[in-house]
Design a protein around this motif. Structure first.
Motif, short mmCIF file in Angstrom:
data_model
loop_
_atom_site.label_atom_id
_atom_site.label_comp_id
_atom_site.label_asym_id
_atom_site.label_seq_id
_atom_site.Cartn_x
_atom_site.Cartn_y
_atom_site.Cartn_z
N ASP A 536 0.85 -1.20 0.00
CA ASP A 536 0.00 0.00 0.00
C ASP A 536 0.88 1.25 0.00
O ASP A 536 1.41 1.65 1.04
N PHE A 537 1.06 1.85 -1.20
CA PHE A 537 1.90 3.04 -1.36
C PHE A 537 1.04 4.31 -1.41
O PHE A 537 -0.16 4.25 -1.70
N HIS A 538 1.70 5.45 -1.16
CA HIS A 538 0.98 6.73 -1.22
C HIS A 538 0.73 7.17 -2.66
O HIS A 538 -0.35 7.70 -2.97
N ILE A 539 1.72 7.00 -3.53
CA ILE A 539 1.54 7.31 -4.95
C ILE A 539 2.18 6.19 -5.77
O ILE A 539 3.00 5.42 -5.26
N ALA A 540 1.82 6.12 -7.06
CA ALA A 540 2.37 5.08 -7.93
C ALA A 540 2.58 5.63 -9.33
O ALA A 540 1.90 6.57 -9.77
N PHE A 541 3.53 5.02 -10.03
CA PHE A 541 3.83 5.37 -11.42
C PHE A 541 3.83 4.08 -12.23
O PHE A 541 4.36 3.06 -11.78
N ARG A 542 3.24 4.13 -13.43
CA ARG A 542 3.22 2.93 -14.29
C ARG A 542 3.60 3.31 -15.71
O ARG A 542 2.95 4.14 -16.34
N GLU A 543 4.68 2.70 -16.19
CA GLU A 543 5.05 2.87 -17.59
C GLU A 543 3.92 2.35 -18.46
O GLU A 543 3.24 1.39 -18.10
N TYR A 544 3.71 2.99 -19.62
CA TYR A 544 2.59 2.61 -20.48
C TYR A 544 2.57 1.11 -20.75
O TYR A 544 3.58 0.49 -21.10
N THR A 545 1.38 0.54 -20.61
CA THR A 545 1.16 -0.89 -20.86
C THR A 545 -0.35 -1.09 -21.00
O THR A 545 -1.09 -0.11 -21.21
N GLY A 546 -0.82 -2.31 -20.88
CA GLY A 546 -2.25 -2.58 -20.97
C GLY A 546 -3.01 -2.01 -19.78
O GLY A 546 -2.47 -1.85 -18.68
N LEU A 547 -4.30 -1.71 -20.00
CA LEU A 547 -5.12 -1.11 -18.95
C LEU A 547 -5.21 -2.02 -17.73
O LEU A 547 -5.20 -1.54 -16.58
N ASP A 548 -5.30 -3.33 -17.92
CA ASP A 548 -5.40 -4.24 -16.77
C ASP A 548 -4.17 -4.13 -15.87
O ASP A 548 -4.28 -4.12 -14.64
N SER A 549 -2.98 -3.99 -16.48
CA SER A 549 -1.76 -3.86 -15.68
C SER A 549 -1.69 -2.50 -14.99
O SER A 549 -1.22 -2.40 -13.85
N ILE A 550 -2.15 -1.46 -15.67
CA ILE A 550 -2.17 -0.13 -15.04
C ILE A 550 -3.07 -0.14 -13.82
O ILE A 550 -2.72 0.39 -12.76
N LEU A 551 -4.22 -0.78 -13.93
CA LEU A 551 -5.14 -0.84 -12.80
C LEU A 551 -4.60 -1.74 -11.69
O LEU A 551 -4.88 -1.50 -10.50
N GLN A 552 -3.81 -2.75 -12.05
CA GLN A 552 -3.17 -3.58 -11.03
C GLN A 552 -2.18 -2.74 -10.22
O GLN A 552 -2.11 -2.86 -8.99
N THR A 553 -1.41 -1.89 -10.88
CA THR A 553 -0.52 -0.98 -10.16
C THR A 553 -1.33 -0.04 -9.27
O THR A 553 -0.97 0.21 -8.12
N GLY A 554 -2.44 0.47 -9.82
CA GLY A 554 -3.30 1.34 -9.03
C GLY A 554 -3.83 0.66 -7.78
O GLY A 554 -4.08 1.32 -6.77
#
Length: 735
Positions: A536-554
């Motif tokens: 559980d982080f305060h902020i996150a950054f995700r290099e461009y990829t598929g939406l499912d992976s972006i939401l997983q980082t979120g």
């Protein structure tokens, strides 16, 4: 002793013999017991015929000690060809001919036994001794070809549907036969009577309800969670073959699915519950949670490559034996396994793999993170689910926070009339779980990323490659920078787990004592951190990829909703990197990020998957059996043995890092003898991955060696660092 008694199937070391007819009848009874009702006669007949070739004089000489090879399985297949009508005969031919070596390719009508070992060729063999004595001792049951074809709806299926459905049917029947054969042989030869792993579903449900009763329900989010779960409990009582559980992250999907599965298993009198999970890390969390809740009321079978029952300290020796036996044929009523283990079983032709397939029938099967169905095996996976639920008495629950349009997908790639039920029909409470907002940064410098990350107490940065992760880590200061961590599969699993545990402890300390001033915690990782790692982080950054992976980082940002404001998730690409054309997953996600105000909206998620699947339709169907180049278009030519059902086709090489005494001992052992499964599990945990180019560099430098058993070892430990893992240049040594 009469002739019938002289026909021996097996002999124990003490000289006690099991006659052929005893083995045939014992196997037949078990195979019939394992089969679903419409297949009981067929499977009983398979058991009665599978070893009739042991009536040959040559086999009897072999069992008395003569050193000769005798083909006995083909005899049973030839008998089935002569004694049964075409449909039942063909199933029997495949499973009996292959009951030792694996289901053979069907082959071509012109195949000859001198040239190939296809079923077509083997049925032409004539070099057998007489085995007709079976007719005096074996009495098969009548068959009803039309009833079977009607039950499986072959008469109203397309040619392609017939091929894929018949393939699944043969594998299921083979499973019943070979498990029955193994158990009857084991019971006689080793005098083993197995005791399955058992669970008390009613007690488990009672314990789970007690757990739910302790949950506090006072905040608006907690109330929303309760209302969403209540929808699932009401809808699971509706009659369906597949249930879709689309619930947001943080809404209690895992325990909610467990309650639905237990309720369904109890009310529908299902034999078992099977959890199918994509990642070992999620299995570990799920199994530990279930074991804590259910206690002694559930003997849970964990079938995964990274788990060894020998490591369970409180397990008795008797339980360890029962557990190990249950992994062979899934003789347990509560199973947790990987998606690879589950689906590769249904795609196999091998005895050891397929032996457990029949125990997938009459079950409640939960597919966690269902959006991660492997794209290259999409149609075979959905067909497996469809056939198990339509014809073999199972019910499936698809579970995910990012649900594709599985109603359409299951109808298109599974069965067009499959009965599917949404468990959550009212999504009005989903907004309570929107704990992050997504911001697109575009192309940025590493310095900008570091500047933003260092302003928060904790930050997660997820990139697409190990090379990028290592470069960013070094740009940000590397091991000299306090509270900076790196994660990638260049590290061994042991070091990954240790690093994650350290990160988790620091995150908990930061949340618990926010007033303490300290350097920000920054974690740079590849996508491995998205695989069920609870952080559980305060902020996150995700290099461009598929939406499912972006939401997983979120899902790893403000996970618990403890921040008063929404967490921020930034998407980006890095300046200075070699630009490649975006794949369809990435380009679709970029379009949604730029044009939609809320990418968490179910409409966006559906649009994303619809686009990705539309552009990947050829890949999604390419491994359907009807498309195999050796498949001649009818069930007689199905290439069971030639079909490659390997879901994971890694381009990486695995290198063991011998930096502990335990691993050094296992490696030393591997130089002289084959290793046990337990040894291999130890090596897996001490292994890291490199791509082929990196592997060749390490070989050229003479720092890796591969022994005769295929174990590759790093021989120079200066090429491994615990913070970044394996490198292709060692440390300089000054004298």
């Amino acid at each position: 002793m009469n002739n019938q008694m002289e026909m021996i199937a097996h002999k124990r070391e003490d000289g006690t013999a099991q006659t052929v007819v005893e083995h045939l009848e014992g196997t037949a009874d078990l195979a019939e017991q394992f089969a679903i009702p419409p297949l009981k006669n067929l499977l009983k007949n398979s058991g009665l015929l599978h070893d009739v070739g042991k009536y040959q004089k040559s086999f009897q000489e072999r069992i008395q000690g003569k050193n000769i090879r005798v083909d006995h399985s083909t005899c049973g297949a030839i008998t089935a060809e002569h004694d049964f009508d075409a449909f039942e005969a063909l199933i029997l031919e495949y499973i009996i001919a292959g009951h030792h070596a694996g289901i053979p390719d069907g082959g071509d009508l012109a195949d000859q036994p001198s040239e190939t070992a296809t079923l077509s060729a083997r049925l032409k063999k004539t070099d057998f001794d007489d085995w007709s004595q079976y007719k005096h001792e074996v009495h098969c049951l009548p068959s009803d070809n039309y009833a079977l074809m009607h039950y499986f709806n072959f008469l109203n299926s397309t040619k392609e549907e017939v091929i894929d459905k018949f393939t699944f049917l043969v594998r299921y029947c083979y499973s019943c036969l070979v498990d029955a054969d193994s158990l009857d042989t084991e019971q006689f030869c080793d005098q083993i009577k197995r005791e399955p792993l058992t669970s008390r579903f009613e007690n488990c449900l009672s314990r789970l309800n007690q757990r739910f009763s302790h949950f506090i329900c006072t905040t608006e989010l907690q109330k929303a969670r309760s209302r969403i779960q209540a929808q699932a409990y009401e809808s699971i009582m509706k009659d369906a073959e597949v249930y879709l559980m689309n619930m947001p992250t943080g809404s209690g999907k895992t325990l909610c699915s467990a309650k639905c599965a237990l309720t369904k298993a109890i009310t529908e009198k299902k034999k078992r519950i099977i959890y199918v999970i994509p990642y070992n890390s999620i299995i570990d969390q799920t199994a530990q949670e279930f074991e804590t809740i259910f206690g002694e009321d559930a003997e849970i079978l964990r079938h995964q490559s990274t788990y060894d029952i020998e490591d369970k300290e409180d397990a008795t020796d008797v339980y360890k034996v029962r557990f190990s036996q249950a992994t062979e044929n899934w003789d347990a009523d509560f199973i947790i396994t990987t998606a690879v283990q589950f689906f590769e079983t249904t795609f196999s032709n091998k005895r050891s793999r397929l032996r457990k397939m029949h125990n997938m029938a009459d079950s409640v099967i939960i597919f966690d993170e269902a959006h991660l169905m492997p794209l290259d095996f999409f149609q075979p996976c959905l067909e497996s689910v469809a056939y198990l639920t339509r014809y073999f008495g199972s019910q499936a629950i698809f579970l995910t926070a990012t649900m594709p349009n599985y109603k359409d997908l299951l109808h298109r790639y599974g069965l067009k009339d499959l009965v599917i039920q949404d468990l959550i029909t009212d999504q009005s409470d989903f907004h309570y779980f929107d704990k992050c907002e997504y911001c697109d940064l575009g192309m940025v410098s590493p310095e900008l990323i570091y500047g933003k990350a260092s302003q928060a107490p904790s930050a997660l940065i997820v990139v697409n490659s190990r090379k990028t992760a290592k470069a960013l880590y070094e740009d940000f200061g590397g091991k000299d920078q306090k509270n900076l961590y790196h994660l990638s599969t260049h590290m061994t699993k042991i070091d990954i787990e240790d690093t994650i545990q350290t990160i988790k402890s620091q995150l908990e300390a930061i949340r618990k004592h926010p007033e303490k001033k300290q350097a920000p915690l920054i974690v740079i990782s590849t996508s491995l951190i998205e695989a069920g790692v609870d952080l559980d982080f305060h902020i996150a950054f995700r290099e461009y990829t598929g939406l499912d992976s972006i939401l997983q980082t979120g899902g790893r940002c403000n996970r618990e909703g403890s921040d008063p404001n929404k967490g921020q998730v930034f998407t980006f690409s890095l300046e200075g990197q070699t630009r490649r054309a975006d794949d369809i997953r990435t380009s679709t996600a970029k379009d949604l990020l730029r044009n939609e105000s809320n990418i968490l909206d179910s409409r966006c998620i559906t649009q994303y998957y619809d686009t990705v699947y539309y552009f990947n339709e050829d890949a999604m169907t390419k491994n359907a059996m009807y498309r195999h180049p050796k498949c001649g278009g009818d069930p007689t030519s199905i290439p069971f043995a030639s079909y490659d059902g390997s879901i994971i086709d890694s381009l990486d090489e695995s290198v063991v890092v011998p930096n502990t005494e335990k691993i050094q001992k296992v490696i030393e052992k591997s130089k002289y003898t084959s290793l046990s499964k337990k040894d291999y599990r130890h090596l897996q945990r001490a292994a890291c991955n490199v791509n082929r180019r990196e592997f060749e560099e390490l070989k050229q430098q003479g720092v890796v060696e591969t022994n005769q058993f295929g174990v590759t070892v790093l021989t120079n430990l200066s090429y491994y660092h615990r913070d970044v893992g394996i490198v292709t240049e060692g440390e300089d040594i000054f004298i």
